[in-house]
Write a protein that holds these residues in place. Structure first.
Motif, mmCIF file in Angstrom:
data_model
loop_
_atom_site.group_PDB
_atom_site.id
_atom_site.type_symbol
_atom_site.label_atom_id
_atom_site.label_comp_id
_atom_site.label_asym_id
_atom_site.label_seq_id
_atom_site.Cartn_x
_atom_site.Cartn_y
_atom_site.Cartn_z
ATOM 1 N N ILE A 123 25.509 53.527 10.359
ATOM 2 C CA ILE A 123 26.605 52.457 11.122
ATOM 3 C C ILE A 123 27.662 52.510 10.752
ATOM 4 O O ILE A 123 28.809 52.527 11.621
ATOM 5 C CB ILE A 123 25.943 50.925 10.949
ATOM 6 C CG1 ILE A 123 24.641 50.641 11.406
ATOM 7 C CG2 ILE A 123 27.132 50.099 11.456
ATOM 8 C CD1 ILE A 123 23.890 49.387 11.423
ATOM 9 N N GLY A 124 27.982 52.817 9.504
ATOM 10 C CA GLY A 124 29.410 53.034 8.847
ATOM 11 C C GLY A 124 29.853 54.502 9.609
ATOM 12 O O GLY A 124 31.314 54.321 9.988
ATOM 13 N N ASP A 133 31.344 51.114 20.931
ATOM 14 C CA ASP A 133 31.416 49.388 20.484
ATOM 15 C C ASP A 133 30.520 49.233 19.762
ATOM 16 O O ASP A 133 29.161 49.092 20.514
ATOM 17 C CB ASP A 133 31.913 48.745 21.945
ATOM 18 C CG ASP A 133 31.877 47.156 21.539
ATOM 19 O OD1 ASP A 133 32.421 46.918 20.559
ATOM 20 O OD2 ASP A 133 31.696 46.272 22.380
ATOM 21 N N LEU A 134 30.494 48.845 18.398
ATOM 22 C CA LEU A 134 29.234 48.541 17.728
ATOM 23 C C LEU A 134 28.824 47.369 17.876
ATOM 24 O O LEU A 134 27.471 47.046 17.813
ATOM 25 C CB LEU A 134 29.922 48.483 16.116
ATOM 26 C CG LEU A 134 29.952 50.023 15.654
ATOM 27 C CD1 LEU A 134 30.508 49.689 14.092
ATOM 28 C CD2 LEU A 134 28.720 50.723 15.599
ATOM 29 N N LYS A 138 24.675 46.840 18.617
ATOM 30 C CA LYS A 138 24.016 45.797 17.748
ATOM 31 C C LYS A 138 23.197 44.774 18.566
ATOM 32 O O LYS A 138 22.043 44.538 18.452
ATOM 33 C CB LYS A 138 24.775 44.896 16.592
ATOM 34 C CG LYS A 138 25.185 45.880 15.419
ATOM 35 C CD LYS A 138 26.220 45.317 14.687
ATOM 36 C CE LYS A 138 26.658 46.233 13.582
ATOM 37 N NZ LYS A 138 27.567 45.445 12.569
ATOM 38 N N GLY A 139 24.062 44.196 19.614
ATOM 39 C CA GLY A 139 23.428 43.247 20.420
ATOM 40 C C GLY A 139 22.122 43.752 21.145
ATOM 41 O O GLY A 139 21.130 43.234 21.482
ATOM 42 N N LYS A 140 22.415 45.149 21.765
ATOM 43 C CA LYS A 140 21.286 45.887 22.426
ATOM 44 C C LYS A 140 19.986 46.038 21.404
ATOM 45 O O LYS A 140 18.951 45.772 22.095
ATOM 46 C CB LYS A 140 21.692 47.168 23.089
ATOM 47 C CG LYS A 140 22.598 47.075 24.359
ATOM 48 C CD LYS A 140 22.940 48.481 24.924
ATOM 49 C CE LYS A 140 24.123 48.159 25.969
ATOM 50 N NZ LYS A 140 24.743 49.530 26.497
ATOM 51 N N ALA A 141 20.241 46.365 20.154
ATOM 52 C CA ALA A 141 19.199 46.375 19.531
ATOM 53 C C ALA A 141 18.490 45.342 19.068
ATOM 54 O O ALA A 141 17.457 45.178 18.992
ATOM 55 C CB ALA A 141 19.654 47.001 17.893
ATOM 56 N N GLN A 142 19.265 44.318 18.869
ATOM 57 C CA GLN A 142 18.574 42.846 18.665
ATOM 58 C C GLN A 142 17.725 42.351 19.783
ATOM 59 O O GLN A 142 16.981 41.882 19.734
ATOM 60 C CB GLN A 142 19.751 41.995 18.480
ATOM 61 C CG GLN A 142 19.230 40.633 17.907
ATOM 62 C CD GLN A 142 18.418 40.720 16.620
ATOM 63 O OE1 GLN A 142 18.819 41.480 15.627
ATOM 64 N NE2 GLN A 142 17.459 39.958 16.579
ATOM 65 N N SER A 143 18.238 42.505 21.160
ATOM 66 C CA SER A 143 17.639 42.297 22.310
ATOM 67 C C SER A 143 16.460 42.988 22.508
ATOM 68 O O SER A 143 15.306 42.530 22.908
ATOM 69 C CB SER A 143 18.518 42.350 23.642
ATOM 70 O OG SER A 143 18.798 43.789 24.065
ATOM 71 N N THR A 144 16.551 44.258 22.027
ATOM 72 C CA THR A 144 15.214 45.015 22.331
ATOM 73 C C THR A 144 14.084 44.683 21.271
ATOM 74 O O THR A 144 12.822 44.681 21.700
ATOM 75 C CB THR A 144 15.437 46.399 21.942
ATOM 76 O OG1 THR A 144 16.544 47.002 22.667
ATOM 77 C CG2 THR A 144 14.205 47.405 22.001
#
Length: 158
Positions: A123-124, A133-134, A138-144
């Motif tokens: 991630i770094g 856009d991190l 992150k939002g897409k990964a959380q929703s998945t």
């Protein structure tokens, strides 16, 4: 007390007699270092011994600090993969070989290492890419993950 009287009266007597007593003058010229300091010989020896001990303590502290600095330099040489210095190794050996960094410096180095580990993570590294856009990733990964959890709850086999 006798010393003070002798110096006060003796100086006046020499002036009065014109310094005719050469024998007394010779005796004062032969004073030892202890008598010149106004101490007895034993006191003077103790004083010299104390001065020597203090000097050795200062030198030991100085050597310890030089060893700490050399340890710090060698740490940074290892961290940044620079060539080792024989001078630093010699200073570390003179200071006793096993020298630890001061607590404040160790904390600072630990914080730097944690920051560096964060930058070296995946991630770094993604943060270094400019057009990504991190937050959305992150939002897409959380929703998945949430979708997978919901589908797992609906599954009758599980």
């Amino acid at each position: 007390m006798a010393f003070m009287v002798k110096t006060m009266v003796g100086g006046q007597l020499k002036n009065l007699t014109g310094g005719l007593g050469g024998k007394e003058e010779k005796g004062e010229g032969e004073k030892s270092a202890a008598e010149a300091q106004g101490m007895t010989r034993e006191e003077y020896e103790e004083y010299q011994k104390q001065l020597l001990e203090e000097k050795m303590e200062r030198e030991a502290m100085y050597t310890q600090r030089k060893g700490e600095r050399a340890t710090l330099r060698s740490h940074f040489r290892d961290k940044y993969r620079l060539p080792k210095s024989d001078v630093d190794e010699a200073q570390i050996q003179l200071a006793g070989g096993d020298i630890e960094l001061p607590k404040e410096l160790a904390k600072m180095i630990e914080e730097d290492n944690e920051e560096e580990e964060g930058r070296l993570s995946v991630i770094g590294q993604l943060g270094n890419i400019q057009n990504i856009d991190l937050d959305t990733i992150k939002g897409k990964a959380q929703s998945t993950l949430d979708d997978l959890k919901q589908s797992a709850e609906k599954c009758t086999l599980m």
